[in-house]
Design an enzyme around this catalytic site. Sequence first.
Site, PDB file in Angstrom:
ATOM      1  N   LYS A 129       0.836  -1.206   0.000  1.00 14.86           N
ATOM      2  CA  LYS A 129       0.000   0.000   0.000  1.00 14.86           C
ATOM      3  C   LYS A 129       0.872   1.258   0.000  1.00 14.86           C
ATOM      4  O   LYS A 129       0.641   2.178  -0.787  1.00 14.86           O
ATOM      5  CB  LYS A 129      -0.884  -0.005   1.256  1.00 14.86           C
ATOM      6  CG  LYS A 129      -1.552   1.322   1.549  1.00 14.86           C
ATOM      7  CD  LYS A 129      -2.428   1.261   2.772  1.00 14.86           C
ATOM      8  CE  LYS A 129      -1.758   1.600   4.072  1.00 14.86           C
ATOM      9  NZ  LYS A 129      -1.409   3.018   4.255  1.00 14.86           N
ATOM     10  N   ASN A 130       1.878   1.282   0.880  1.00 19.48           N
ATOM     11  CA  ASN A 130       2.665   2.507   1.041  1.00 19.48           C
ATOM     12  C   ASN A 130       3.614   2.777  -0.122  1.00 19.48           C
ATOM     13  O   ASN A 130       4.268   3.816  -0.171  1.00 19.48           O
ATOM     14  CB  ASN A 130       3.436   2.472   2.360  1.00 19.48           C
ATOM     15  CG  ASN A 130       2.509   2.670   3.550  1.00 19.48           C
ATOM     16  OD1 ASN A 130       1.322   2.945   3.371  1.00 19.48           O
ATOM     17  ND2 ASN A 130       3.038   2.520   4.755  1.00 19.48           N
ATOM     18  N   CYS A 155      -4.976  12.829  13.704  1.00 21.89           N
ATOM     19  CA  CYS A 155      -5.043  11.429  13.308  1.00 21.89           C
ATOM     20  C   CYS A 155      -5.043  10.593  14.580  1.00 21.89           C
ATOM     21  O   CYS A 155      -4.525  11.027  15.609  1.00 21.89           O
ATOM     22  CB  CYS A 155      -3.820  11.136  12.447  1.00 21.89           C
ATOM     23  SG  CYS A 155      -3.515   9.420  12.114  1.00 21.89           S
ATOM     24  N   ARG A 199       0.743  14.184  13.652  1.00 23.95           N
ATOM     25  CA  ARG A 199       1.184  13.988  12.268  1.00 23.95           C
ATOM     26  C   ARG A 199       1.148  15.256  11.416  1.00 23.95           C
ATOM     27  O   ARG A 199       0.426  15.334  10.421  1.00 23.95           O
ATOM     28  CB  ARG A 199       0.365  12.884  11.590  1.00 23.95           C
ATOM     29  CG  ARG A 199       0.536  11.551  12.262  1.00 23.95           C
ATOM     30  CD  ARG A 199      -0.172  10.459  11.552  1.00 23.95           C
ATOM     31  NE  ARG A 199       0.587   9.938  10.427  1.00 23.95           N
ATOM     32  CZ  ARG A 199       0.198   8.898   9.689  1.00 23.95           C
ATOM     33  NH1 ARG A 199      -0.930   8.291   9.964  1.00 23.95           N
ATOM     34  NH2 ARG A 199       0.936   8.467   8.697  1.00 23.95           N
ATOM     35  N   ASP A 240       4.873   0.552  12.162  1.00 24.48           N
ATOM     36  CA  ASP A 240       3.691  -0.121  11.598  1.00 24.48           C
ATOM     37  C   ASP A 240       3.608  -1.596  12.009  1.00 24.48           C
ATOM     38  O   ASP A 240       2.625  -2.264  11.677  1.00 24.48           O
ATOM     39  CB  ASP A 240       3.697  -0.018  10.063  1.00 24.48           C
ATOM     40  CG  ASP A 240       3.244   1.355   9.591  1.00 24.48           C
ATOM     41  OD1 ASP A 240       2.796   2.167  10.419  1.00 24.48           O
ATOM     42  OD2 ASP A 240       3.335   1.623   8.370  1.00 24.48           O
ATOM     43  N   ARG A 287      -8.530  -0.678   4.839  1.00 22.40           N
ATOM     44  CA  ARG A 287      -7.669   0.362   4.246  1.00 22.40           C
ATOM     45  C   ARG A 287      -6.338  -0.225   3.820  1.00 22.40           C
ATOM     46  O   ARG A 287      -5.720   0.274   2.882  1.00 22.40           O
ATOM     47  CB  ARG A 287      -7.389   1.468   5.283  1.00 22.40           C
ATOM     48  CG  ARG A 287      -8.541   2.419   5.516  1.00 22.40           C
ATOM     49  CD  ARG A 287      -8.084   3.577   6.358  1.00 22.40           C
ATOM     50  NE  ARG A 287      -6.744   3.986   5.921  1.00 22.40           N
ATOM     51  CZ  ARG A 287      -5.788   4.393   6.728  1.00 22.40           C
ATOM     52  NH1 ARG A 287      -5.986   4.485   8.012  1.00 22.40           N
ATOM     53  NH2 ARG A 287      -4.612   4.743   6.240  1.00 22.40           N
TER      54      ARG A 287
HETATM   55  C1  UD1 Z   1       4.435   6.787   6.530  1.00 17.59           C
HETATM   56  C2  UD1 Z   1       3.582   5.545   6.313  1.00 17.59           C
HETATM   57  C3  UD1 Z   1       3.033   5.054   7.644  1.00 17.59           C
HETATM   58  C4  UD1 Z   1       4.168   4.847   8.640  1.00 17.59           C
HETATM   59  C5  UD1 Z   1       5.062   6.076   8.734  1.00 17.59           C
HETATM   60  C6  UD1 Z   1       6.291   5.855   9.591  1.00 17.59           C
HETATM   61  C7  UD1 Z   1       2.669   5.895   4.103  1.00 17.59           C
HETATM   62  C8  UD1 Z   1       1.486   6.190   3.251  1.00 17.59           C
HETATM   63  N1  UD1 Z   1       2.480   5.906   5.415  1.00 17.59           N
HETATM   64  O1  UD1 Z   1       3.604   7.796   7.057  1.00 17.59           O
HETATM   65  O2  UD1 Z   1       2.354   3.832   7.420  1.00 17.59           O
HETATM   66  O3  UD1 Z   1       3.630   4.581   9.923  1.00 17.59           O
HETATM   67  O4  UD1 Z   1       5.506   6.468   7.417  1.00 17.59           O
HETATM   68  O5  UD1 Z   1       7.020   4.771   9.112  1.00 17.59           O
HETATM   69  O6  UD1 Z   1       3.742   5.619   3.601  1.00 17.59           O
HETATM   70  N2  UD1 Z   1       6.498  14.476  10.959  1.00 17.59           N
HETATM   71  C9  UD1 Z   1       6.601  15.823  11.293  1.00 17.59           C
HETATM   72  N3  UD1 Z   1       6.476  16.733  10.280  1.00 17.59           N
HETATM   73  C10 UD1 Z   1       6.283  16.370   8.982  1.00 17.59           C
HETATM   74  C11 UD1 Z   1       6.213  15.007   8.663  1.00 17.59           C
HETATM   75  C12 UD1 Z   1       6.327  14.077   9.669  1.00 17.59           C
HETATM   76  O7  UD1 Z   1       6.762  16.186  12.448  1.00 17.59           O
HETATM   77  O8  UD1 Z   1       6.188  17.249   8.126  1.00 17.59           O
HETATM   78  C13 UD1 Z   1       6.615  13.470  12.027  1.00 17.59           C
HETATM   79  C14 UD1 Z   1       5.333  12.653  12.187  1.00 17.59           C
HETATM   80  O9  UD1 Z   1       4.403  13.297  13.029  1.00 17.59           O
HETATM   81  C15 UD1 Z   1       5.854  11.370  12.780  1.00 17.59           C
HETATM   82  C16 UD1 Z   1       7.216  11.217  12.118  1.00 17.59           C
HETATM   83  O10 UD1 Z   1       7.562  12.504  11.630  1.00 17.59           O
HETATM   84  O11 UD1 Z   1       6.011  11.500  14.167  1.00 17.59           O
HETATM   85  C17 UD1 Z   1       7.275  10.229  10.971  1.00 17.59           C
HETATM   86  O12 UD1 Z   1       6.248  10.531  10.060  1.00 17.59           O
HETATM   87  P1  UD1 Z   1       6.365  10.196   8.497  1.00 17.59           P
HETATM   88  O13 UD1 Z   1       7.571   9.387   8.251  1.00 17.59           O
HETATM   89  O14 UD1 Z   1       6.203  11.476   7.748  1.00 17.59           O
HETATM   90  O15 UD1 Z   1       5.089   9.290   8.272  1.00 17.59           O
HETATM   91  P2  UD1 Z   1       4.082   9.316   7.058  1.00 17.59           P
HETATM   92  O16 UD1 Z   1       4.794   9.603   5.794  1.00 17.59           O
HETATM   93  O17 UD1 Z   1       2.898  10.132   7.399  1.00 17.59           O
END
Ligand code: UD1
Length: 417
Positions: A22-23, A116, A121, A304, A396
């Site tokens: 999915k990701n 979320c 997030r 995850d 999902r």
């Molecule tokens: C992706 C995955 C999700 C997985 C996560 C961490 C997809 C669609 N989803 O989510 O399944 O759990 O990686 O492996 O691929 N953060 C910030 N600012 C930002 C972006 C992130 O503070 O602009 C923080 C987030 O709140 C979190 C951490 O960084 O605590 C990691 O998030 P991130 O790696 O961005 O996760 P996603 O891409 O949302």
Amino acid sequence: MEKIVIKGGTPLNGTVQVSGAKNSALPLLFATLLADGESKICNVPALRDINTAVKLLRELGAEVASQDGRYRINTKKIQSIQAPYDLVKTMRASVLVLGPLLARFGQARVSLPGGCAIGARPINLHLKGLEALGARIHIDHGYIEATADKLRGAKISFDLPTVGGTENLLMAAALAEGETVLENAAREPEIVQLADALNSMGARIEGAGTAIIHIQGVSRLNPLECQVIPDRIEAGTFMIAAAITGGHVLVRGAVREDQQALISKLIEAGADIQPEADGLRVIGPKNVTSVDIRTSVFPGFPTDMQAQFMALMTVAGGTSRISETVFENRFMHVCELQRMGADIQIDGHSAIIRGTDQMTGAPVMATDLRASASLILAGLASENTTEVARIYHLDRGYEKIEEKLAALGADIWREQE
Ligand code: UD1
């Protein structure tokens, strides 16, 4: 509304095929927006999040056709640059249209995703990175409004490695003018697949899979043709299903290099894991041993997989500590596991689990995607009946999980509530 019913206690046996990730599929679907023409992606899993991504692509004007996991996406007639709230709120990964739309059309209007279940997030790092490429960004009525006459390469150092942020920046920088360097980039296998896919479209990206990625911008990209990699989180979930039931399962499609952290923890827990040509064979232990884990970015233990590993620890002999460092509120499954007899205490960002041999089935509620999987795993290890409600979370991200588990001998089915 549907629920999943499980009568636990059967060791799983046989072979299970892992679906496409999915990701990985989500950023690949959105990457098609970077080109003008028809892209083809195969091995796309049948999931609710994929349907949401397709709805969003159609909303933007793309033509999407699919058959048996093969998708054709034609992006010749994109007439909107807006990702509306009703789609973004059902799937946060919708924000991944921001980079491609901005890079190809010079503008994007994308709803802010909001909170979320597993944490705040924010997407501040996506926005900061795009601003460094020269985008002008402001928030208006809950929407991110981004414009740029021309994106220009820049050096971007992420405060923390963000998967989505790295993906958005990879896609935007692919069409920017000059060189972009991403420092402290996420290193997940899904990032590597996206970079490979973009390179096959004509991008010039080096270093994906390491913390520093170099992107030489190009003026146009060709349509994409690729095959989605297997889902390492789904694979990991089946590996734990084998371990928790004391079963013997070949997880076809599980990639050893992508599962190192989980493999070593499962071996510590007593499982035997044998790599085979097309996957990993998992032989569950007679008695599970308690193991501590700490989630972190790849190649660390994936957040995850945290909820699923906790289910395994509920039946272990001894006490384990599971520390969550990626998301601040990812213990929603704890209360539901407690309803099944688990002995778990929360201590800040850690959970202390005292294993028991008395897990009992119960009606429980899924709270998020991976939490749903952990409840199913706990149900497989409990003697009597578990009913998991609110399984729209499960749909999902897991393709026909109850059918795959039933084919391995589990007594599990889906029914109307
Ligand atoms: C992706 C995955 C999700 C997985 C996560 C961490 C997809 C669609 N989803 O989510 O399944 O759990 O990686 O492996 O691929 N953060 C910030 N600012 C930002 C972006 C992130 O503070 O602009 C923080 C987030 O709140 C979190 C951490 O960084 O605590 C990691 O998030 P991130 O790696 O961005 O996760 P996603 O891409 O949302």
